[in-house]
Design an enzyme around this catalytic site. Sequence first.
Site, PDB file in Angstrom:
ATOM      1  N   ARG A  18       0.829  -1.208   0.000  1.00 19.74           N
ATOM      2  CA  ARG A  18       0.000   0.000   0.000  1.00 19.74           C
ATOM      3  C   ARG A  18       0.867   1.264   0.000  1.00 19.74           C
ATOM      4  O   ARG A  18       0.364   2.381   0.042  1.00 19.74           O
ATOM      5  CB  ARG A  18      -0.955  -0.027   1.210  1.00 19.74           C
ATOM      6  CG  ARG A  18      -2.010   1.034   1.268  1.00 19.74           C
ATOM      7  CD  ARG A  18      -2.925   1.084   0.065  1.00 19.74           C
ATOM      8  NE  ARG A  18      -3.795  -0.058  -0.059  1.00 19.74           N
ATOM      9  CZ  ARG A  18      -4.997  -0.153   0.526  1.00 19.74           C
ATOM     10  NH1 ARG A  18      -5.412   0.805   1.330  1.00 19.74           N
ATOM     11  NH2 ARG A  18      -5.752  -1.215   0.331  1.00 19.74           N
ATOM     12  N   HIS A  43      15.813 -10.788   4.410  1.00 21.90           N
ATOM     13  CA  HIS A  43      16.418 -11.251   3.164  1.00 21.90           C
ATOM     14  C   HIS A  43      16.212 -10.179   2.093  1.00 21.90           C
ATOM     15  O   HIS A  43      15.302 -10.277   1.283  1.00 21.90           O
ATOM     16  CB  HIS A  43      15.768 -12.563   2.737  1.00 21.90           C
ATOM     17  CG  HIS A  43      16.497 -13.234   1.613  1.00 21.90           C
ATOM     18  ND1 HIS A  43      16.593 -14.601   1.498  1.00 21.90           N
ATOM     19  CD2 HIS A  43      17.158 -12.732   0.538  1.00 21.90           C
ATOM     20  CE1 HIS A  43      17.277 -14.912   0.410  1.00 21.90           C
ATOM     21  NE2 HIS A  43      17.627 -13.800  -0.194  1.00 21.90           N
ATOM     22  N   ARG A  45      16.308  -8.505  -1.177  1.00 25.03           N
ATOM     23  CA  ARG A  45      16.554  -8.989  -2.532  1.00 25.03           C
ATOM     24  C   ARG A  45      16.821  -7.772  -3.438  1.00 25.03           C
ATOM     25  O   ARG A  45      16.338  -6.662  -3.136  1.00 25.03           O
ATOM     26  CB  ARG A  45      15.375  -9.810  -3.046  1.00 25.03           C
ATOM     27  CG  ARG A  45      15.212 -11.120  -2.243  1.00 25.03           C
ATOM     28  CD  ARG A  45      14.038 -11.949  -2.732  1.00 25.03           C
ATOM     29  NE  ARG A  45      13.892 -13.201  -1.969  1.00 25.03           N
ATOM     30  CZ  ARG A  45      14.554 -14.319  -2.238  1.00 25.03           C
ATOM     31  NH1 ARG A  45      15.435 -14.348  -3.254  1.00 25.03           N
ATOM     32  NH2 ARG A  45      14.381 -15.411  -1.491  1.00 25.03           N
ATOM     33  N   GLU A  70      20.186 -12.375   5.246  1.00 25.65           N
ATOM     34  CA  GLU A  70      20.346 -13.386   4.206  1.00 25.65           C
ATOM     35  C   GLU A  70      20.362 -12.718   2.845  1.00 25.65           C
ATOM     36  O   GLU A  70      19.717 -11.675   2.640  1.00 25.65           O
ATOM     37  CB  GLU A  70      19.163 -14.374   4.247  1.00 25.65           C
ATOM     38  CG  GLU A  70      19.042 -15.115   5.538  1.00 25.65           C
ATOM     39  CD  GLU A  70      18.060 -16.259   5.443  1.00 25.65           C
ATOM     40  OE1 GLU A  70      17.200 -16.243   4.548  1.00 25.65           O
ATOM     41  OE2 GLU A  70      18.169 -17.180   6.269  1.00 25.65           O
ATOM     42  N   THR A 101      11.368 -17.252  -4.785  1.00 19.82           N
ATOM     43  CA  THR A 101      11.941 -17.431  -3.452  1.00 19.82           C
ATOM     44  C   THR A 101      13.211 -18.265  -3.602  1.00 19.82           C
ATOM     45  O   THR A 101      13.577 -18.659  -4.705  1.00 19.82           O
ATOM     46  CB  THR A 101      10.959 -18.123  -2.477  1.00 19.82           C
ATOM     47  OG1 THR A 101      11.530 -18.098  -1.155  1.00 19.82           O
ATOM     48  CG2 THR A 101      10.679 -19.557  -2.873  1.00 19.82           C
ATOM     49  N   HIS A 191      13.367 -22.599   5.675  1.00 22.05           N
ATOM     50  CA  HIS A 191      12.542 -22.570   4.467  1.00 22.05           C
ATOM     51  C   HIS A 191      11.397 -23.571   4.549  1.00 22.05           C
ATOM     52  O   HIS A 191      11.588 -24.769   4.585  1.00 22.05           O
ATOM     53  CB  HIS A 191      13.332 -22.774   3.168  1.00 22.05           C
ATOM     54  CG  HIS A 191      12.623 -22.155   1.995  1.00 22.05           C
ATOM     55  ND1 HIS A 191      12.934 -20.912   1.484  1.00 22.05           N
ATOM     56  CD2 HIS A 191      11.568 -22.583   1.287  1.00 22.05           C
ATOM     57  CE1 HIS A 191      12.104 -20.628   0.490  1.00 22.05           C
ATOM     58  NE2 HIS A 191      11.267 -21.610   0.345  1.00 22.05           N
ATOM     59  N   ASP A 192      10.198 -23.022   4.667  1.00 23.58           N
ATOM     60  CA  ASP A 192       8.954 -23.809   4.740  1.00 23.58           C
ATOM     61  C   ASP A 192       8.806 -24.611   6.033  1.00 23.58           C
ATOM     62  O   ASP A 192       7.963 -25.518   6.107  1.00 23.58           O
ATOM     63  CB  ASP A 192       8.790 -24.739   3.531  1.00 23.58           C
ATOM     64  CG  ASP A 192       8.371 -23.955   2.280  1.00 23.58           C
ATOM     65  OD1 ASP A 192       8.573 -24.482   1.168  1.00 23.58           O
ATOM     66  OD2 ASP A 192       7.868 -22.818   2.426  1.00 23.58           O
ATOM     67  N   HIS A 215       7.607 -17.239   6.416  1.00 28.98           N
ATOM     68  CA  HIS A 215       6.347 -17.282   5.653  1.00 28.98           C
ATOM     69  C   HIS A 215       5.228 -17.951   6.441  1.00 28.98           C
ATOM     70  O   HIS A 215       4.144 -17.374   6.610  1.00 28.98           O
ATOM     71  CB  HIS A 215       6.564 -18.022   4.326  1.00 28.98           C
ATOM     72  CG  HIS A 215       5.431 -17.839   3.380  1.00 28.98           C
ATOM     73  ND1 HIS A 215       5.395 -16.835   2.445  1.00 28.98           N
ATOM     74  CD2 HIS A 215       4.265 -18.529   3.263  1.00 28.98           C
ATOM     75  CE1 HIS A 215       4.239 -16.912   1.781  1.00 28.98           C
ATOM     76  NE2 HIS A 215       3.554 -17.937   2.252  1.00 28.98           N
TER      77      HIS A 215
HETATM   78  C1  LIG Z   1      16.904 -18.396   2.314  1.00 30.75           C
HETATM   79  C2  LIG Z   1      15.497 -18.686   2.660  1.00 30.75           C
HETATM   80  O1  LIG Z   1      15.034 -19.796   2.580  1.00 30.75           O
HETATM   81  C3  LIG Z   1      14.600 -17.591   3.031  1.00 30.75           C
HETATM   82  O2  LIG Z   1      15.231 -16.416   3.368  1.00 30.75           O
HETATM   83  C4  LIG Z   1      13.706 -17.316   1.885  1.00 30.75           C
HETATM   84  O3  LIG Z   1      14.508 -16.991   0.817  1.00 30.75           O
HETATM   85  C5  LIG Z   1      12.747 -16.235   2.191  1.00 30.75           C
HETATM   86  O4  LIG Z   1      12.709 -15.384   1.093  1.00 30.75           O
HETATM   87  P1  LIG Z   1      11.268 -14.854   0.614  1.00 30.75           P
HETATM   88  O5  LIG Z   1      10.593 -14.339   1.871  1.00 30.75           O
HETATM   89  O6  LIG Z   1      11.611 -13.788  -0.396  1.00 30.75           O
HETATM   90  O7  LIG Z   1      10.563 -16.040   0.054  1.00 30.75           O
HETATM   91  N1  LIG Z   2      16.244 -19.011   5.958  1.00 31.80           N
HETATM   92  C1  LIG Z   2      14.831 -19.313   5.938  1.00 31.80           C
HETATM   93  C2  LIG Z   2      14.064 -18.102   6.313  1.00 31.80           C
HETATM   94  O1  LIG Z   2      14.627 -17.111   6.734  1.00 31.80           O
HETATM   95  C3  LIG Z   2      12.597 -18.106   6.219  1.00 31.80           C
HETATM   96  O2  LIG Z   2      12.107 -19.011   5.262  1.00 31.80           O
HETATM   97  P1  LIG Z   2      10.506 -19.187   5.240  1.00 31.80           P
HETATM   98  O3  LIG Z   2      10.099 -19.626   6.628  1.00 31.80           O
HETATM   99  O4  LIG Z   2       9.932 -17.834   4.904  1.00 31.80           O
HETATM  100  O5  LIG Z   2      10.238 -20.234   4.207  1.00 31.80           O
END
Ligand SMILES: CC(=O)[C@@H](O)[C@H](O)COP(=O)(O)O
Ligand SMILES: NCC(=O)COP(=O)(O)O
Length: 239
Positions: A18, A43, A45, A70, A101, A191-192, A215
């Site tokens: 927004r 992270h 980007r 990261e 991602t 991650h996940d 996430h």
């Molecule tokens: C390295 C890793 O697994 C996470 O930092 C992931 O890259 C999250 O990045 P996004 O939130 O852009 O998906």
């Molecule tokens: N290094 C993984 C991270 O920071 C978060 O990954 P996610 O939980 O968003 O998939």
Amino acid sequence: MTRLSVNINKIATLRNSRGGNNPNLIQVAKDCERFGAQGITVHPRPDERHIRYADVYELKKIVTTEFNIEGNCQEQKFVDLVLAVKPEQVTLVPDALGQITSNHGWDTIKNQDYLKEIIAVFKKAGIRVSIFVDPVVEMVEAAATTGTDRIELYTEAYAHQYLNNKDLAVAPYIKAAETAHQLGLGINAGHDLDLNNLQFFAQNITSLDEVSIGHALVSDALYLGLENTVQMYLRQLAK
Ligand SMILES: CC(=O)[C@@H](O)[C@H](O)COP(=O)(O)O
Ligand SMILES: NCC(=O)COP(=O)(O)O
């Protein structure tokens, strides 16, 4: 006990959608720490789709636990940012520009000389280095000779396989973690990871230093509230 580092990328995603400052990223980071998070991960980007470079400087001023940045060290802007901010930890992730991602770890064999060089730059600045790797023994073995302090096990494959066969899902991570521990490497993971799969992973990876989760945690917080969610994740690690 395994530390929980909350990745706040998706808070920035919502904020950016927004164009204003709601939700306030800085306040969320402070609150996550107040709720018990033992680290904050971002992270940034190159396209700044969520975390902006400016956010990182502001977060450095207020993060009192561990700050983990990261990103792709092949981007000079990222290297300059990390050296200027000097977080407790930098996690090197081999993302290509257009990725939705992160979806793979380093080839620590092919990139051995490059990783040795860039890791030395960050370590000279007093920053702990972790490198993102797949749960492959050969990749972990080659990681050990790069000079990295830790590896971060990329856990997307675990998360997906967990839904079908959790023992099969965690098996390669146990082997990779045992190898890393024997070689004197610290072990992070991410991650996940989520409320369903986290406890089983942490119980099977005995020398796990830190998980970074974003996430799923932010998504859970939409229903469960952020304070409650952070503490639910912490309880999964405490069992
Ligand atoms: C390295 C890793 O697994 C996470 O930092 C992931 O890259 C999250 O990045 P996004 O939130 O852009 O998906
Ligand atoms: N290094 C993984 C991270 O920071 C978060 O990954 P996610 O939980 O968003 O998939």
